[in-house]
Design an enzyme around this catalytic site. Structure first.
Site, mmCIF file in Angstrom:
data_model
loop_
_atom_site.group_PDB
_atom_site.id
_atom_site.type_symbol
_atom_site.label_atom_id
_atom_site.label_comp_id
_atom_site.label_asym_id
_atom_site.label_seq_id
_atom_site.Cartn_x
_atom_site.Cartn_y
_atom_site.Cartn_z
ATOM 1 N N LYS A 13 0.839 -1.213 0.000
ATOM 2 C CA LYS A 13 0.000 0.000 0.000
ATOM 3 C C LYS A 13 0.871 1.259 0.000
ATOM 4 O O LYS A 13 0.659 2.160 -0.799
ATOM 5 C CB LYS A 13 -0.934 0.018 1.228
ATOM 6 C CG LYS A 13 -1.873 -1.180 1.313
ATOM 7 C CD LYS A 13 -2.776 -1.090 2.532
ATOM 8 C CE LYS A 13 -2.052 -1.157 3.875
ATOM 9 N NZ LYS A 13 -1.327 -2.422 4.116
ATOM 10 N N ARG A 88 -9.502 0.570 8.875
ATOM 11 C CA ARG A 88 -9.051 -0.784 9.166
ATOM 12 C C ARG A 88 -10.105 -1.576 9.929
ATOM 13 O O ARG A 88 -9.878 -2.747 10.242
ATOM 14 C CB ARG A 88 -7.787 -0.726 10.021
ATOM 15 C CG ARG A 88 -6.491 -0.827 9.231
ATOM 16 C CD ARG A 88 -5.352 -0.837 10.221
ATOM 17 N NE ARG A 88 -4.156 -1.441 9.723
ATOM 18 C CZ ARG A 88 -3.158 -0.780 9.138
ATOM 19 N NH1 ARG A 88 -3.242 0.512 8.940
ATOM 20 N NH2 ARG A 88 -2.078 -1.432 8.761
ATOM 21 N N ARG A 127 11.448 -5.736 4.949
ATOM 22 C CA ARG A 127 11.246 -4.283 4.825
ATOM 23 C C ARG A 127 12.232 -3.510 5.706
ATOM 24 O O ARG A 127 12.476 -3.876 6.845
ATOM 25 C CB ARG A 127 9.810 -3.927 5.231
ATOM 26 C CG ARG A 127 9.552 -2.426 5.242
ATOM 27 C CD ARG A 127 8.084 -2.089 5.131
ATOM 28 N NE ARG A 127 7.302 -2.552 6.266
ATOM 29 C CZ ARG A 127 5.972 -2.411 6.350
ATOM 30 N NH1 ARG A 127 5.297 -1.848 5.358
ATOM 31 N NH2 ARG A 127 5.322 -2.857 7.406
ATOM 32 N N ARG A 159 11.309 -1.869 11.397
ATOM 33 C CA ARG A 159 10.240 -1.526 12.333
ATOM 34 C C ARG A 159 10.085 -2.635 13.367
ATOM 35 O O ARG A 159 10.196 -3.803 13.041
ATOM 36 C CB ARG A 159 8.912 -1.366 11.561
ATOM 37 C CG ARG A 159 8.748 -0.005 10.937
ATOM 38 C CD ARG A 159 7.599 0.078 9.953
ATOM 39 N NE ARG A 159 6.339 -0.523 10.376
ATOM 40 C CZ ARG A 159 5.214 -0.448 9.660
ATOM 41 N NH1 ARG A 159 5.198 0.204 8.500
ATOM 42 N NH2 ARG A 159 4.113 -1.016 10.080
ATOM 43 N N ARG A 170 -0.168 -9.356 13.326
ATOM 44 C CA ARG A 170 -0.786 -8.402 12.405
ATOM 45 C C ARG A 170 -1.612 -9.114 11.342
ATOM 46 O O ARG A 170 -2.643 -8.608 10.917
ATOM 47 C CB ARG A 170 0.286 -7.530 11.753
ATOM 48 C CG ARG A 170 0.802 -6.485 12.726
ATOM 49 C CD ARG A 170 2.150 -5.968 12.307
ATOM 50 N NE ARG A 170 2.078 -5.108 11.150
ATOM 51 C CZ ARG A 170 3.088 -4.932 10.299
ATOM 52 N NH1 ARG A 170 4.217 -5.579 10.471
ATOM 53 N NH2 ARG A 170 2.952 -4.107 9.301
HETATM 54 P P1 ADP Z 1 1.347 -1.614 7.304
HETATM 55 O O1 ADP Z 1 1.749 -0.594 6.255
HETATM 56 O O2 ADP Z 1 2.406 -2.621 7.461
HETATM 57 O O3 ADP Z 1 0.015 -2.197 7.048
HETATM 58 P P2 ADP Z 1 0.875 0.700 8.921
HETATM 59 O O4 ADP Z 1 2.103 1.531 8.854
HETATM 60 O O5 ADP Z 1 -0.264 1.095 8.057
HETATM 61 O O6 ADP Z 1 1.281 -0.816 8.650
HETATM 62 O O7 ADP Z 1 0.357 0.606 10.403
HETATM 63 C C1 ADP Z 1 1.206 0.246 11.456
HETATM 64 C C2 ADP Z 1 0.409 0.097 12.734
HETATM 65 O O8 ADP Z 1 -0.196 1.351 13.070
HETATM 66 C C3 ADP Z 1 -0.744 -0.894 12.687
HETATM 67 O O9 ADP Z 1 -0.335 -2.219 12.932
HETATM 68 C C4 ADP Z 1 -1.626 -0.343 13.814
HETATM 69 O O10 ADP Z 1 -1.102 -0.673 15.086
HETATM 70 C C5 ADP Z 1 -1.466 1.161 13.649
HETATM 71 N N1 ADP Z 1 -2.501 1.711 12.744
HETATM 72 C C6 ADP Z 1 -2.293 2.321 11.535
HETATM 73 N N2 ADP Z 1 -3.457 2.679 10.983
HETATM 74 C C7 ADP Z 1 -4.433 2.287 11.849
HETATM 75 C C8 ADP Z 1 -5.851 2.342 11.831
HETATM 76 N N3 ADP Z 1 -6.527 2.874 10.804
HETATM 77 N N4 ADP Z 1 -6.510 1.815 12.893
HETATM 78 C C9 ADP Z 1 -5.876 1.287 13.930
HETATM 79 N N5 ADP Z 1 -4.539 1.184 14.010
HETATM 80 C C10 ADP Z 1 -3.813 1.674 12.973
HETATM 81 P P1 ADP Z 2 2.236 -1.877 3.192
HETATM 82 O O1 ADP Z 2 2.236 -0.366 3.223
HETATM 83 O O2 ADP Z 2 1.010 -2.439 2.526
HETATM 84 O O3 ADP Z 2 2.486 -2.492 4.529
HETATM 85 P P2 ADP Z 2 4.797 -1.602 1.799
HETATM 86 O O4 ADP Z 2 4.509 -0.737 0.623
HETATM 87 O O5 ADP Z 2 5.522 -0.997 2.931
HETATM 88 O O6 ADP Z 2 3.444 -2.340 2.269
HETATM 89 O O7 ADP Z 2 5.605 -2.874 1.251
HETATM 90 C C1 ADP Z 2 6.065 -3.885 2.159
HETATM 91 C C2 ADP Z 2 7.469 -4.325 1.734
HETATM 92 O O8 ADP Z 2 7.396 -5.040 0.486
HETATM 93 C C3 ADP Z 2 8.449 -3.175 1.492
HETATM 94 O O9 ADP Z 2 9.711 -3.605 1.902
HETATM 95 C C4 ADP Z 2 8.391 -2.943 -0.018
HETATM 96 O O10 ADP Z 2 9.626 -2.445 -0.522
HETATM 97 C C5 ADP Z 2 8.109 -4.349 -0.538
HETATM 98 N N1 ADP Z 2 7.226 -4.365 -1.713
HETATM 99 C C6 ADP Z 2 6.207 -3.519 -2.002
HETATM 100 N N2 ADP Z 2 5.576 -3.884 -3.145
HETATM 101 C C7 ADP Z 2 6.213 -5.010 -3.591
HETATM 102 C C8 ADP Z 2 6.036 -5.879 -4.728
HETATM 103 N N3 ADP Z 2 5.069 -5.658 -5.626
HETATM 104 N N4 ADP Z 2 6.865 -6.931 -4.855
HETATM 105 C C9 ADP Z 2 7.847 -7.147 -3.933
HETATM 106 N N5 ADP Z 2 8.060 -6.372 -2.844
HETATM 107 C C10 ADP Z 2 7.258 -5.314 -2.666
#
Ligand code: ADP
Ligand code: ADP
Ligand code: ZN
Length: 217
Positions: A13, A88, A127, A159, A170
């Site tokens: 995302k 979420r 990541r 992270r 998660r």
């Molecule tokens: P990822 O990109 O790996 O999905 P995020 O950076 O979006 O993770 O979120 C990291 C953490 O921040 C989540 O695991 C949660 O603890 C918190 N968080 C982010 N957005 C929300 C939301 N909309 N509602 C509740 N918790 C959230």
């Molecule tokens: P999210 O915000 O949904 O948690 P991220 O954009 O942070 O996901 O991506 C999670 C990890 O996977 C990062 O290390 C990113 O560089 C990698 N990544 C993102 N898109 C792809 C893809 N299409 N194929 C392989 N790795 C990816």
């Protein structure tokens, strides 16, 4: 365009959001980034959010709803926005709908990035982040120099919630609390599901194809 990016942790995302933000000039609103910034600045919100986040639990809905209501009321969102990581939960989605209706807005599309668990675990565990906001993957999107940011030369870090126990939690939390949003938005006929198993540019091509249809409207 008012867009939501939906998908499990690690789906890509944030990666796609950065590309969409640049290409379509939409403000990228990442609740995860906003919460991490609050933790870094030791704000009262950051203090409240920290323990939930490091365990891989969701931060309580009322905190998120307050943050997002404030953020969407800012001027830069009036011509469109890109939400990443919100909503979420169903209550967060209901609150979003209310906030938008109150200001005569609506969601145009919810882009659901679908990726299997095995690939998600690979993506999350590889990541690496930089304090400047850049993110990398040690195998799939590596920095030019080992563990150093291409953009600012900062040292990359992992992270806390990208460590194995938190990743497992998660994915469980996603299935229980966030996945029901797929049906929720399907019923509203605004859900578009993308094959997130492709490489980063392949997924972005699919995103552009979908968003082109909305631009024509
Ligand atoms: P990822 O990109 O790996 O999905 P995020 O950076 O979006 O993770 O979120 C990291 C953490 O921040 C989540 O695991 C949660 O603890 C918190 N968080 C982010 N957005 C929300 C939301 N909309 N509602 C509740 N918790 C959230
Ligand atoms: P999210 O915000 O949904 O948690 P991220 O954009 O942070 O996901 O991506 C999670 C990890 O996977 C990062 O290390 C990113 O560089 C990698 N990544 C993102 N898109 C792809 C893809 N299409 N194929 C392989 N790795 C990816
Ligand atoms: Zn950097």
């Amino acid at each position: 365009m008012n867009i939501v990016l939906l998908g499990p942790p690690g789906a890509g995302k944030g990666t796609q959001a950065k590309k969409i933000q640049e290409y379509y000039s939409l403000p990228h609103i990442s609740t995860g980034d906003m919460l991490r910034e609050n933790i870094n600045n030791n704000t009262s919100l950051g203090v409240k959010a920290k323990s939930y986040m490091s365990r891989g639990e969701l931060v309580p809905d009322e905190l998120l709803i307050t943050i997002i209501k404030d953020r969407l009321s800012r001027k830069d969102c009036s011509a469109g926005f890109l939400l990443d990581g919100y909503p979420r939960t169903i209550p967060q989605a209901d609150a979003l709908q209310m906030i938008l209706t109150e200001s005569s807005r609506k969601l145009d599309a919810v882009l659901n990035i679908s990726v299997n668990d095995e690939e998600l675990i690979k993506r999350l565990s590889g990541r690496r982040m930089c304090a400047c906001g850049a993110s990398y993957h040690m195998v799939f999107n590596p920095p030019k120099d080992d563990e150093i940011c291409d953009l600012c030369k900062g040292k990359l870090y992992q992270r806390d919630d990208d460590k194995p126990d938190a990743i497992r939690n998660r994915l469980i939390v996603y299935k229980k609390q966030t996945k029901p949003l797929i049906e929720y938005y399907k019923k509203k006929s605004i859900l578009r599901t993308l094959n997130g198993g492709k490489d980063i540019s392949g997924i972005f091509e699919e995103v552009k194809q979908i968003l082109e249809e909305y631009e024509k409207l």
